[in-house]
Design a protein around this motif. Structure first.
Motif, PDB file in Angstrom:
ATOM      1  N   ILE A  26      17.646 -35.937 -36.550  1.00  0.00           N
ATOM      2  CA  ILE A  26      18.972 -36.205 -37.120  1.00  0.00           C
ATOM      3  C   ILE A  26      19.354 -37.669 -36.884  1.00  0.00           C
ATOM      4  O   ILE A  26      19.284 -38.169 -35.767  1.00  0.00           O
ATOM      5  CB  ILE A  26      20.030 -35.240 -36.524  1.00  0.00           C
ATOM      6  N   SER A  76      24.785 -30.651 -34.474  1.00  0.00           N
ATOM      7  CA  SER A  76      24.294 -30.222 -35.795  1.00  0.00           C
ATOM      8  C   SER A  76      25.456 -29.739 -36.666  1.00  0.00           C
ATOM      9  O   SER A  76      26.423 -29.180 -36.178  1.00  0.00           O
ATOM     10  CB  SER A  76      23.239 -29.124 -35.646  1.00  0.00           C
ATOM     11  N   TYR A  79      27.459 -26.208 -41.698  1.00  0.00           N
ATOM     12  CA  TYR A  79      28.236 -25.770 -42.861  1.00  0.00           C
ATOM     13  C   TYR A  79      27.330 -25.103 -43.905  1.00  0.00           C
ATOM     14  O   TYR A  79      26.308 -25.654 -44.302  1.00  0.00           O
ATOM     15  CB  TYR A  79      28.934 -26.990 -43.477  1.00  0.00           C
ATOM     16  N   THR A  80      27.714 -23.929 -44.330  1.00  0.00           N
ATOM     17  CA  THR A  80      26.933 -23.194 -45.330  1.00  0.00           C
ATOM     18  C   THR A  80      27.819 -22.116 -45.938  1.00  0.00           C
ATOM     19  O   THR A  80      28.909 -21.852 -45.426  1.00  0.00           O
ATOM     20  CB  THR A  80      25.670 -22.574 -44.684  1.00  0.00           C
ATOM     21  N   PHE A 205      13.450 -22.773 -34.228  1.00  0.00           N
ATOM     22  CA  PHE A 205      12.296 -23.612 -34.534  1.00  0.00           C
ATOM     23  C   PHE A 205      12.787 -25.017 -34.892  1.00  0.00           C
ATOM     24  O   PHE A 205      13.695 -25.179 -35.717  1.00  0.00           O
ATOM     25  CB  PHE A 205      11.490 -23.015 -35.699  1.00  0.00           C
ATOM     26  N   ASN A 206      12.165 -26.002 -34.265  1.00  0.00           N
ATOM     27  CA  ASN A 206      12.534 -27.389 -34.529  1.00  0.00           C
ATOM     28  C   ASN A 206      11.628 -27.939 -35.631  1.00  0.00           C
ATOM     29  O   ASN A 206      10.399 -27.972 -35.473  1.00  0.00           O
ATOM     30  CB  ASN A 206      12.366 -28.194 -33.228  1.00  0.00           C
ATOM     31  N   ASN A 225      19.944 -28.835 -47.710  1.00  0.00           N
ATOM     32  CA  ASN A 225      21.033 -29.477 -46.955  1.00  0.00           C
ATOM     33  C   ASN A 225      20.690 -29.639 -45.478  1.00  0.00           C
ATOM     34  O   ASN A 225      21.548 -29.500 -44.615  1.00  0.00           O
ATOM     35  CB  ASN A 225      22.338 -28.691 -47.158  1.00  0.00           C
ATOM     36  N   TYR A 229      20.318 -35.128 -43.275  1.00  0.00           N
ATOM     37  CA  TYR A 229      20.664 -35.683 -41.959  1.00  0.00           C
ATOM     38  C   TYR A 229      19.510 -36.485 -41.347  1.00  0.00           C
ATOM     39  O   TYR A 229      19.644 -37.019 -40.261  1.00  0.00           O
ATOM     40  CB  TYR A 229      21.082 -34.549 -41.007  1.00  0.00           C
TER      41      TYR A 229
HETATM   42  C1  LIG Z   1      24.170 -27.802 -43.326  1.00  0.00           C
HETATM   43  S1  LIG Z   1      23.153 -26.550 -42.634  1.00  0.00           S
HETATM   44  C2  LIG Z   1      22.336 -25.943 -44.089  1.00  0.00           C
HETATM   45  C3  LIG Z   1      22.319 -24.421 -44.167  1.00  0.00           C
HETATM   46  C4  LIG Z   1      21.728 -23.841 -45.441  1.00  0.00           C
HETATM   47  N1  LIG Z   1      20.335 -24.198 -45.578  1.00  0.00           N
HETATM   48  C5  LIG Z   1      22.517 -24.277 -46.642  1.00  0.00           C
HETATM   49  O1  LIG Z   1      21.992 -25.026 -47.482  1.00  0.00           O
HETATM   50  O2  LIG Z   1      23.669 -23.898 -46.780  1.00  0.00           O
HETATM   51  C6  LIG Z   1      21.864 -27.523 -41.848  1.00  0.00           C
HETATM   52  C7  LIG Z   1      21.139 -26.764 -40.753  1.00  0.00           C
HETATM   53  O3  LIG Z   1      19.968 -27.484 -40.377  1.00  0.00           O
HETATM   54  C8  LIG Z   1      19.765 -27.317 -38.987  1.00  0.00           C
HETATM   55  N2  LIG Z   1      18.890 -28.379 -38.465  1.00  0.00           N
HETATM   56  C9  LIG Z   1      19.165 -29.681 -38.306  1.00  0.00           C
HETATM   57  N3  LIG Z   1      18.139 -30.324 -37.740  1.00  0.00           N
HETATM   58  C10 LIG Z   1      17.174 -29.395 -37.526  1.00  0.00           C
HETATM   59  C11 LIG Z   1      15.867 -29.447 -36.962  1.00  0.00           C
HETATM   60  N4  LIG Z   1      15.349 -30.567 -36.489  1.00  0.00           N
HETATM   61  N5  LIG Z   1      15.156 -28.299 -36.914  1.00  0.00           N
HETATM   62  C12 LIG Z   1      15.675 -27.142 -37.388  1.00  0.00           C
HETATM   63  N6  LIG Z   1      16.901 -27.029 -37.936  1.00  0.00           N
HETATM   64  C13 LIG Z   1      17.646 -28.152 -37.993  1.00  0.00           C
HETATM   65  C14 LIG Z   1      21.177 -27.369 -38.421  1.00  0.00           C
HETATM   66  O4  LIG Z   1      21.264 -26.770 -37.139  1.00  0.00           O
HETATM   67  C15 LIG Z   1      21.985 -26.624 -39.492  1.00  0.00           C
HETATM   68  O5  LIG Z   1      22.195 -25.277 -39.179  1.00  0.00           O
END
Ligand SMILES: C[S@@+](CC[C@H](N)C(=O)[O-])C[C@H]1O[C@@H](n2cnc3c(N)ncnc32)[C@H](O)[C@@H]1O
Length: 278
Positions: A26, A76, A79-80, A205-206, A225, A229
């Motif tokens: 991010i 993080s 929003y969804t 999972f990262n 989305n 970031y």
């Molecule tokens: C804005 S939400 C999008 C949710 C859904 N995909 C949507 O389009 O509505 C972004 C998500 O990405 C996750 N995220 C950010 N960086 C990440 C990473 N390195 N690994 C896994 N998930 C990550 C955040 O925790 C967050 O829940």
């Protein structure tokens, strides 16, 4: 109670920004500085820190990873909402599932492998699971299907596993899907029925992990989305890993502001933010 505003200096912001970028991809730009203060302020105060430097040092010293987990839960953006970018779900039902399932039937491999990467509080993977169940109807039980849903935030994943949504959140979901797959609670909230919950596997999972642990290639990846970031090199490397994880002809769905550049020729453009592995 101390209600004074904590201040972050340039060096402290740089330390936190570098840590978040290296561990989670991010990209906290300068414009995000007040957002970082706003999101971390309460955490620092609750834990008795009086400076961002002390807090940062405690996070990097904590070998358990718990402090880093708390940090990412706060940083993080989760929003969804149900039915976000509805054209994608329409395309999934009308243009992806019919040829894919008839091909799989013809080779007697009734196995659907779908991944919602960055699933946040579950709206996206639950949508996909409902649509698959509806599409396959009574045949669904004979398939090995379901959705793998992953996120870095364990707070978001806990909400997803609970599957409890208030009236405003559930309002975006079409009536028939809502009543078929969700149970109205006495307090007016709606909870995913077991029948739906059991079809989504939530895992932490990262996406920065170099290795994606799939034994077999996937047919569809939704990663919408999330990459907005990340910075460009991180996005490109991730898209490369998605390419390796998809089977030829597999689909990658991104968010509308996350289009792939022309240099990503390994993917064919299908419609806004939808690509197919060549
Ligand atoms: C804005 S939400 C999008 C949710 C859904 N995909 C949507 O389009 O509505 C972004 C998500 O990405 C996750 N995220 C950010 N960086 C990440 C990473 N390195 N690994 C896994 N998930 C990550 C955040 O925790 C967050 O829940």
């Amino acid at each position: 109670m101390n209600t004074s505003q904590l201040v972050i200096n340039d060096q402290e912001f740089h330390l936190i920004r570098t840590l978040v970028s290296q561990r989670f991809g991010i990209n906290l730009t300068d414009q995000k500085r007040s957002l970082v203060v706003g999101r971390l302020q309460k955490l620092l105060k609750d834990q008795g820190f009086t400076s961002f430097k002390d807090y940062y040092q405690a996070v990097v010293r904590d070998n358990s990873g718990a402090a880093l987990d708390k940090l990412i839960n706060r940083i993080s953006t989760n929003y969804t909402y149900f039915n976000r970018e509805q054209a994608h779900f329409d395309f999934f039902v009308h243009s992806v599932l019919p040829p894919l399932t008839s091909h799989l039937r013809s080779c007697n491999k009734q196995d659907l492998r779908i991944w919602s990467a960055g699933c946040s509080s579950g709206e996206e993977p639950y949508m996909l699971a409902m649509l698959m169940m509806d599409y396959l109807g009574e045949e669904y039980g004979g398939w090995s299907a379901g959705v793998l849903a992953t996120d870095i935030s364990d707070q978001a994943l806990s909400r997803a596993r609970l599957g409890l949504y208030d009236e405003e959140k559930i309002g975006r979901l079409a009536g028939p899907l809502r009543t078929r797959y969700f149970q109205r609670q006495t307090d007016g909230n709606w909870q995913a029925k077991e029948q739906l919950k059991s079809q989504v596997t939530f895992r932490r999972f990262n996406l920065m992990n170099r290795h994606f642990p799939f034994k077999r290639p996937l047919q569809v990846i939704f990663c919408r989305n999330v990459m907005i970031y990340f910075d460009a090199p991180t996005r490109d490397a991730l898209v490369q890993r998605y390419h390796q994880s998809l089977e030829p002809g597999g689909y990658l769905f991104l968010g509308h502001s996350e289009t792939l550049g022309r240099e990503q020729s390994a993917f064919k453009y299908i419609m806004p933010a939808v690509y197919r592995r060549q």
